[in-house]
Scaffold this motif. Structure first.
Motif, PDB file in Angstrom:
ATOM      1  N   SER A   1      43.249 -31.353  76.528  1.00  0.00           N
ATOM      2  CA  SER A   1      42.080 -32.098  76.049  1.00  0.00           C
ATOM      3  C   SER A   1      42.474 -33.226  75.104  1.00  0.00           C
ATOM      4  O   SER A   1      41.753 -34.217  74.963  1.00  0.00           O
ATOM      5  CB  SER A   1      41.108 -31.161  75.323  1.00  0.00           C
ATOM      6  N   GLY A   2      43.606 -33.063  74.425  1.00  0.00           N
ATOM      7  CA  GLY A   2      44.014 -34.031  73.423  1.00  0.00           C
ATOM      8  C   GLY A   2      43.284 -33.872  72.107  1.00  0.00           C
ATOM      9  O   GLY A   2      43.449 -34.691  71.200  1.00  0.00           O
ATOM     10  N   ASN A   3      42.500 -32.800  71.988  1.00  0.00           N
ATOM     11  CA  ASN A   3      41.661 -32.627  70.797  1.00  0.00           C
ATOM     12  C   ASN A   3      41.775 -31.253  70.139  1.00  0.00           C
ATOM     13  O   ASN A   3      40.942 -30.918  69.295  1.00  0.00           O
ATOM     14  CB  ASN A   3      40.192 -32.882  71.150  1.00  0.00           C
ATOM     15  N   SER A   4      42.749 -30.460  70.504  1.00  0.00           N
ATOM     16  CA  SER A   4      42.883 -29.130  69.904  1.00  0.00           C
ATOM     17  C   SER A   4      43.046 -29.272  68.396  1.00  0.00           C
ATOM     18  O   SER A   4      44.031 -29.861  67.927  1.00  0.00           O
ATOM     19  CB  SER A   4      44.090 -28.396  70.487  1.00  0.00           C
ATOM     20  N   PRO A   5      42.105 -28.741  67.599  1.00  0.00           N
ATOM     21  CA  PRO A   5      42.129 -29.001  66.148  1.00  0.00           C
ATOM     22  C   PRO A   5      43.424 -28.601  65.460  1.00  0.00           C
ATOM     23  O   PRO A   5      43.931 -29.347  64.615  1.00  0.00           O
ATOM     24  CB  PRO A   5      40.945 -28.174  65.622  1.00  0.00           C
ATOM     25  N   ASN A   6      43.988 -27.426  65.821  1.00  0.00           N
ATOM     26  CA  ASN A   6      45.208 -27.009  65.127  1.00  0.00           C
ATOM     27  C   ASN A   6      46.417 -27.849  65.534  1.00  0.00           C
ATOM     28  O   ASN A   6      47.328 -28.076  64.735  1.00  0.00           O
ATOM     29  CB  ASN A   6      45.478 -25.512  65.323  1.00  0.00           C
ATOM     30  N   VAL A   7      46.421 -28.342  66.762  1.00  0.00           N
ATOM     31  CA  VAL A   7      47.499 -29.227  67.197  1.00  0.00           C
ATOM     32  C   VAL A   7      47.372 -30.584  66.505  1.00  0.00           C
ATOM     33  O   VAL A   7      48.365 -31.149  66.033  1.00  0.00           O
ATOM     34  CB  VAL A   7      47.481 -29.393  68.733  1.00  0.00           C
ATOM     35  N   VAL A   8      46.148 -31.095  66.439  1.00  0.00           N
ATOM     36  CA  VAL A   8      45.908 -32.375  65.746  1.00  0.00           C
ATOM     37  C   VAL A   8      46.321 -32.276  64.279  1.00  0.00           C
ATOM     38  O   VAL A   8      46.980 -33.169  63.735  1.00  0.00           O
ATOM     39  CB  VAL A   8      44.431 -32.794  65.867  1.00  0.00           C
ATOM     40  N   GLU A   9      45.944 -31.172  63.624  1.00  0.00           N
ATOM     41  CA  GLU A   9      46.310 -30.990  62.217  1.00  0.00           C
ATOM     42  C   GLU A   9      47.822 -30.896  62.044  1.00  0.00           C
ATOM     43  O   GLU A   9      48.383 -31.413  61.075  1.00  0.00           O
ATOM     44  CB  GLU A   9      45.634 -29.734  61.656  1.00  0.00           C
ATOM     45  N   GLY A  10      48.475 -30.230  62.996  1.00  0.00           N
ATOM     46  CA  GLY A  10      49.933 -30.149  62.937  1.00  0.00           C
ATOM     47  C   GLY A  10      50.579 -31.512  63.067  1.00  0.00           C
ATOM     48  O   GLY A  10      51.519 -31.847  62.342  1.00  0.00           O
ATOM     49  N   LEU A  11      50.079 -32.331  63.996  1.00  0.00           N
ATOM     50  CA  LEU A  11      50.612 -33.680  64.176  1.00  0.00           C
ATOM     51  C   LEU A  11      50.371 -34.539  62.933  1.00  0.00           C
ATOM     52  O   LEU A  11      51.235 -35.307  62.519  1.00  0.00           O
ATOM     53  CB  LEU A  11      49.950 -34.335  65.394  1.00  0.00           C
ATOM     54  N   ARG A  12      49.175 -34.404  62.359  1.00  0.00           N
ATOM     55  CA  ARG A  12      48.841 -35.184  61.165  1.00  0.00           C
ATOM     56  C   ARG A  12      49.783 -34.842  60.016  1.00  0.00           C
ATOM     57  O   ARG A  12      50.328 -35.740  59.355  1.00  0.00           O
ATOM     58  CB  ARG A  12      47.389 -34.926  60.759  1.00  0.00           C
ATOM     59  N   LEU A  13      50.010 -33.553  59.801  1.00  0.00           N
ATOM     60  CA  LEU A  13      50.918 -33.139  58.736  1.00  0.00           C
ATOM     61  C   LEU A  13      52.346 -33.573  59.041  1.00  0.00           C
ATOM     62  O   LEU A  13      53.075 -34.015  58.150  1.00  0.00           O
ATOM     63  CB  LEU A  13      50.858 -31.627  58.540  1.00  0.00           C
ATOM     64  N   GLY A  14      52.746 -33.433  60.308  1.00  0.00           N
ATOM     65  CA  GLY A  14      54.085 -33.856  60.692  1.00  0.00           C
ATOM     66  C   GLY A  14      54.334 -35.318  60.375  1.00  0.00           C
ATOM     67  O   GLY A  14      55.405 -35.699  59.884  1.00  0.00           O
ATOM     68  N   LYS A  15      53.331 -36.141  60.627  1.00  0.00           N
ATOM     69  CA  LYS A  15      53.464 -37.569  60.326  1.00  0.00           C
ATOM     70  C   LYS A  15      53.615 -37.786  58.818  1.00  0.00           C
ATOM     71  O   LYS A  15      54.415 -38.622  58.389  1.00  0.00           O
ATOM     72  CB  LYS A  15      52.241 -38.304  60.855  1.00  0.00           C
ATOM     73  N   ILE A  16      52.867 -37.032  58.031  1.00  0.00           N
ATOM     74  CA  ILE A  16      52.928 -37.175  56.572  1.00  0.00           C
ATOM     75  C   ILE A  16      54.312 -36.826  56.036  1.00  0.00           C
ATOM     76  O   ILE A  16      54.830 -37.498  55.136  1.00  0.00           O
ATOM     77  CB  ILE A  16      51.857 -36.294  55.903  1.00  0.00           C
TER      78      ILE A  16
END
Length: 203
Positions: free
Chosen positions: A127-142
């Motif tokens: 889906s490209g929208n899995s909340p825990n995956v999105v949060e993981g990517l966001r933190l990874g970028k930080i």
């Protein structure tokens, strides 16, 4: 034993759909460029002593596990050691984090603990929208990780946080997930070939 003609038709239709999607991936300039970028991100990380981390939910978690295992085992033949890990493999850890901190943050707690700047996070979500995956990517970028997203036709929220986006042009999650396996194998092959030869990848 004879098979029902409707069953034979369904089998042909499913295989035809898979073949058509594979051809669409082959014809896609975007997919080719994204694969080249993803392979370079992984190659640079591995040569720099960094790790590859794989994440997803459900069947995508299985795809993430499969790719981590593929990269780790194939990497044993390379001069440079390849460290590859899937974040959903420890059932006790994942369920404890989901229970105590919520499903949306069950990967971020692990990323905070074990991932380092320069590592690469490879995320799978049809889906490209899995909340825990999105949060993981966001933190990874930080924290300074590079990121690669395996997703469906629509970019979804994941695309905001990914350096390389591998879009599969299909709205059917089963076909998208099958294509993720194919793309993952191509990516692993590109990486292993470069590591074994000592060469570089151009894109």
């Amino acid at each position: 034993m004879q098979t029902h003609p409707h069953l034979e038709r369904d089998i042909r239709d499913h295989l035809t759909n898979q073949a058509n999607l594979t051809q669409a991936l082959l014809d896609s300039e975007q997919v080719g460029k994204a694969l080249a970028l993803a392979a370079n991100l992984c190659l640079n990380a591995v040569r720099g002593g960094h790790a590859l981390w794989f994440v997803g939910n459900g069947i995508s978690a299985v795809d993430a596990q499969r790719m981590a295992a593929l990269v780790m085992t194939k990497g044993m033949a390379c001069a440079v050691p390849v460290r590859a890990f899937a974040l959903a493999t420890d059932g006790a850890m994942v369920t404890a984090l989901a229970n105590d901190h919520g499903v949306s943050s069950m990967f971020t707690w692990q990323i905070k603990s074990v991932c380092k700047p320069g590592d690469v996070l490879l995320a799978f979500s049809s889906s490209g929208n899995s909340p825990n995956v999105v949060e993981g990517l966001r933190l990874g970028k930080i924290i300074g990780m590079a990121s690669i997203g395996f997703m469906g036709a629509k970019p979804g929220e994941m695309a905001r946080w990914c350096d390389a986006c591998l879009h599969v042009p299909s709205a059917h999650s089963s076909l998208v997930q099958d294509a993720h396996v194919t793309l993952g194998r191509v990516l692993a092959t590109l990486l292993m070939d470069a590591l074994k030869s000592g060469g570089s990848l151009s894109h």
